[in-house]
Design an enzyme around this catalytic site. Structure first.
Site, PDB file in Angstrom:
ATOM      1  N   ASP A  28       0.980  -0.838   0.317  1.00 57.87           N
ATOM      2  CA  ASP A  28      -0.114  -0.022   0.378  1.00 57.87           C
ATOM      3  C   ASP A  28       1.354   1.405   0.077  1.00 57.87           C
ATOM      4  O   ASP A  28       1.770   1.662   1.108  1.00 57.87           O
ATOM      5  CB  ASP A  28      -0.588   0.377   1.244  1.00 57.87           C
ATOM      6  CG  ASP A  28      -1.750   1.564   1.459  1.00 57.87           C
ATOM      7  OD1 ASP A  28      -2.414   1.493   0.727  1.00 57.87           O
ATOM      8  OD2 ASP A  28      -2.093   1.974   2.367  1.00 57.87           O
ATOM      9  N   THR A  64      -0.769   4.464  -4.333  1.00 54.05           N
ATOM     10  CA  THR A  64       0.661   4.177  -5.691  1.00 54.05           C
ATOM     11  C   THR A  64       0.688   4.881  -6.442  1.00 54.05           C
ATOM     12  O   THR A  64       1.691   5.893  -6.630  1.00 54.05           O
ATOM     13  CB  THR A  64       0.855   2.208  -5.322  1.00 54.05           C
ATOM     14  OG1 THR A  64       0.416   1.988  -4.356  1.00 54.05           O
ATOM     15  CG2 THR A  64       2.157   2.253  -5.791  1.00 54.05           C
TER      16      THR A  64
END
Length: 535
Positions: free
Chosen positions: A69, A103
Site C-alpha cells: 500500500d 501508489t
C-alpha cells in the site's frame, strides 16, 4: 550566500548565521527538488499493479511491516527531504479522501516532474509549465467523465461492486482469495450504508484480526466481536435473547474522596464493615437483576467478591471492555451506556439475539461474539491469517476495498482499469494540445507523455516489453476508438478491460490526476531553498 556591501566595501550580514545555512537557487533548486520527488516515485513504481512487488520496512524499534500500500510504505519510510515529505503528504491525502490508488498518484507525480525537468532544460519558465499542466489536468478530468460508465447496483444485485473491489484487491498479497474478501467488504459496507443519503460510516465496521487459521477463514459477523472472555470461568458460554446492561462504573465498594482512616479495634466492627461491603455488592447485583439484564458488560474491573456474587446469581458478565467497543456494542444492540447504577432502567438495556463465547485453537484464546442484534448497523470483519504481518496487510487491503465500495455508493461511475483510463486521457490531452497557442502546449504534451507512465509501469511490473506493449494498446485505442483497452497484466489474452472485469472508481482516478498536478505545480514554483547546513 549572497553578501551585501555598504558604500565603503564592508560586507554586512542580512541573514542570521548565514555561514551555517546552505542555499540553492534558480534552476539548481528546481532540479534538486525534482530529483527528490522522482526518487520517491521510483521506490513505489515497482509496487504498482497486480504483479507489483511488496516492500519490507523495519521501524527503529524493530517492527517489520510488509506491504504493498503506497501510503503505508511512505508513512513508514521516515523521509527527511522536504520535497519527499510533500510526496508522502500527497499519498496520505489520497488515502484519506479515496482510500485506494495511493501508489498510482505518487508514480503519476513522479512522471510529471520528470517531464517538467526536460522542459526546464529547454528554458521554459516553470510557471508556464505549471499553467500548462493545470489546463491539461482539467482536460483529462473532463475526458474521464466522458469515458466513464455508470452502473446500477441494488441491495440485491451487488455483483458490480464486488468486481470493482476485486480489482483493488488483486494488487495485494491477498489476491488468491480476493473473491471472498471482496464479497465480505461489499456486504459489510452495504450493512452500514445509508442508501438514501448515499453515505457510509466506516467507523461502524470493526476489523478484528487473530493469528491462526487461514485467510479463507476470514468471516463477516453481523454484530460485534470483543476480544475478552466471561469474567468467571463457570458462567454460561451462550446466552440467547440477551438483555445487555452496558456499564461504565466499577463493581467495587465506593471509595471516599478524602483522606480517611477507619479504626477497627474489635472483631464486631470488622464484621459490620464486611457486611456493609457485602450488602453494597448485593444491592449492585440485585439492581442489575431487577432491571432484567441477562448479561453485564463493564468498562472497569470487578472485585473477586462481586465476581463470585454475579456467578451465584447467574448473571454472566464481561469486564475491561474498551470504550470504543462499548460504543459499538451500544450502537449495535440499541442500548445506552449507563454511568451510574442508580440510572439503570429497563429501557437502557441493549438487546442481542445471541451472545456466545468462542475459543480458538489449542490456546486459551477466547472471544465473545454478540450477534443478531436489534440494530445490525454495526458489523465486524474477523480476519484469520498465518502470522501477524499477514493480518496487518489484510487489514490494510480490506480498508482499501471498503473505501472503494463506499466511493461507489457515493458516486457509481467507473472507468476501466489496467491503465486504459490513463491512455485514453493521454490521447485526449495530446489532441487538445494543438488548440493551445503559446508555450503552454509543450507542457500539455508533456502531461500527455506523463500519463503514459502508469500503463508503462504496469507493463514493466508484469514482465512485458513496456514500450512495445504501450504503443500497441495505444494504437488499438485510437483505431477502435475504444477507451477500454488496457495493459493485459494477468496474461488473459485480451486487452479489453470490460472482459477482464477490471474497474476503478471515477472519483478515485480524477482525484489522482488533480492531486498529482497540484503537488507538481507546488514543487515547480519553488526556486530558492534555504536550509540549515548539516555540519
Amino acid at each position: 550566500m549572497a553578501l551585501a556591501f555598504d558604500e565603503f566595501g564592508r560586507p554586512f550580514i542580512i541573514l542570521r548565521e548565514q555561514e551555517q545555512k546552505t542555499r540553492l537557487r534558480g534552476l539548481d533548486a528546481q532540479k534538486a527538488n525534482i530529483a527528490a520527488g522522482k526518487a520517491v516515485a521510483r521506490i513505489l513504481r515497482s509496487s504498482l499493479g497486480p504483479k507489483g512487488m511488496d516492500k519490507m520496512l523495519q521501524s527503529p524499534d524493530g517492527d517489520v511491516t510488509i506491504t504493498n500500500d503506497g501510503a503505508t510504505i511512505l508513512e513508514q519510510m521516515d523521509v527527511d527531504n522536504q520535497i519527499a515529505k510533500l510526496m508522502v503528504e500527497l499519498s496520505r491525502s489520497q488515502d484519506y479522501e479515496i482510500g485506494d490508488g495511493t501508489t498510482g498518484v505518487v508514480v503519476m507525480a513522479g512522471a510529471l516532474l520528470e517531464q517538467a525537468e526536460k522542459l526546464l532544460e529547454r528554458g521554459i519558465h516553470p510557471i508556464r509549465i505549471a499553467e500548462g499542466y493545470e489546463v491539461a489536468s482539467r482536460i483529462a478530468s473532463e475526458h474521464l467523465e466522458r469515458v466513464a460508465h455508470k452502473f446500477e447496483f441494488s441491495a440485491t444485485n451487488i455483483e458490480p461492486l464486488i468486481q470493482t473491489c476485486m480489482t483493488t484487491l488483486s494488487s495485494k498479497i491477498v489476491n488468491r482469495c480476493k473473491r471472498s474478501l471482496a464479497e465480505i467488504a461489499v456486504r459489510a459496507v452495504l450493512a452500514v450504508a445509508d442508501l438514501e443519503r448515499k453515505d457510509v460510516n466506516l467507523d461502524l465496521i470493526k476489523v478484528e484480526g487473530k493469528v491462526g487459521g487461514k485467510l479463507e477463514d476470514t468471516e463477516l459477523i453481523y454484530g460485534i466481536v470483543v476480544d475478552k472472555d466471561m469474567s468467571h470461568p463457570q458462567m454460561p458460554k451462550q446466552i440467547e435473547d440477551a438483555k445487555i446492561a452496558i456499564l461504565t462504573c466499577p463493581f467495587e465498594p465506593p471509595k471516599p474522596k478524602t483522606k480517611h482512616k477507619v479504626d477497627i479495634d474489635t472483631v464486631e466492627k470488622f464484621q459490620t464493615l464486611r457486611q456493609q461491603e457485602q450488602k453494597y455488592f448485593d444491592d449492585m447485583v440485585q439492581k442489575c437483576k431487577d432491571v432484567g439484564a441477562t448479561l453485564v458488560i463493564c468498562q472497569w474491573g470487578f472485585d473477586d467478591e462481586a465476581n463470585h456474587l454475579l456467578m451465584n446469581r447467574n448473571l454472566p458478565a464481561v469486564r475491561w471492555v474498551g470504550g470504543v467497543e462499548l460504543e459499538l456494542i451500544a450502537i449495535a444492540t440499541g442500548g445506552r451506556i449507563v454511568p451510574r447504577f442508580q440510572e439503570l432502567t429497563p429501557e437502557k438495556l441493549g438487546r442481542a439475539g445471541m451472545v456466545r463465547e468462542k475459543s480458538f485453537g489449542t490456546t486459551k484464546d477466547r472471544m465473545i461474539y454478540i450477534e443478531h442484534c436489534a440494530n445490525s448497523r454495526a458489523v465486524t470483519i474477523f480476519i484469520r491469517g498465518g502470522n501477524k504481518m499477514m493480518i496487518e496487510e489484510t487489514k490494510r487491503s480490506l480498508h482499501d476495498a471498503l473505501c472503494v465500495a463506499r466511493n461507489l455508493i457515493r458516486n457509481n461511475s467507473i472507468v476501466y482499469g489496467g491503465g486504459s483510463a490513463e491512455i485514453a486521457c493521454s490521447i485526449a490531452v495530446e489532441s487538445a494540445a494543438d488548440k493551445h497557442p503559446g508555450v503552454e502546449q509543450y507542457a500539455i504534451r508533456a502531461f500527455a507523455d506523463a500519463l503514459d507512465a502508469i500503463p508503462m509501469a504496469l507493463a514493466e511490473n508484469s514482465g512485458l516489453q513496456p514500450i512495445e506493449t504501450l504503443s500497441a494498446v495505444k494504437a488499438q485505442q485510437i483505431k477502435e476508438n475504444n477507451a477500454c483497452c488496457g495493459i493485459d497484466c494477468n496474461d488473459v489474452g485480451t486487452n479489453d478491460m470490460r472482459e477482464q472485469n477490471v474497474f476503478e472508481t471515477l472519483i478515485g482516478k480524477q482525484q489522482q490526476i488533480l492531486l498529482a498536478t497540484q503537488v507538481v505545480k507546488m514543487i515547480l514554483k519553488i526556486d530558492d531553498v534555504i536550509s540549515p547546513s548539516d555540519y
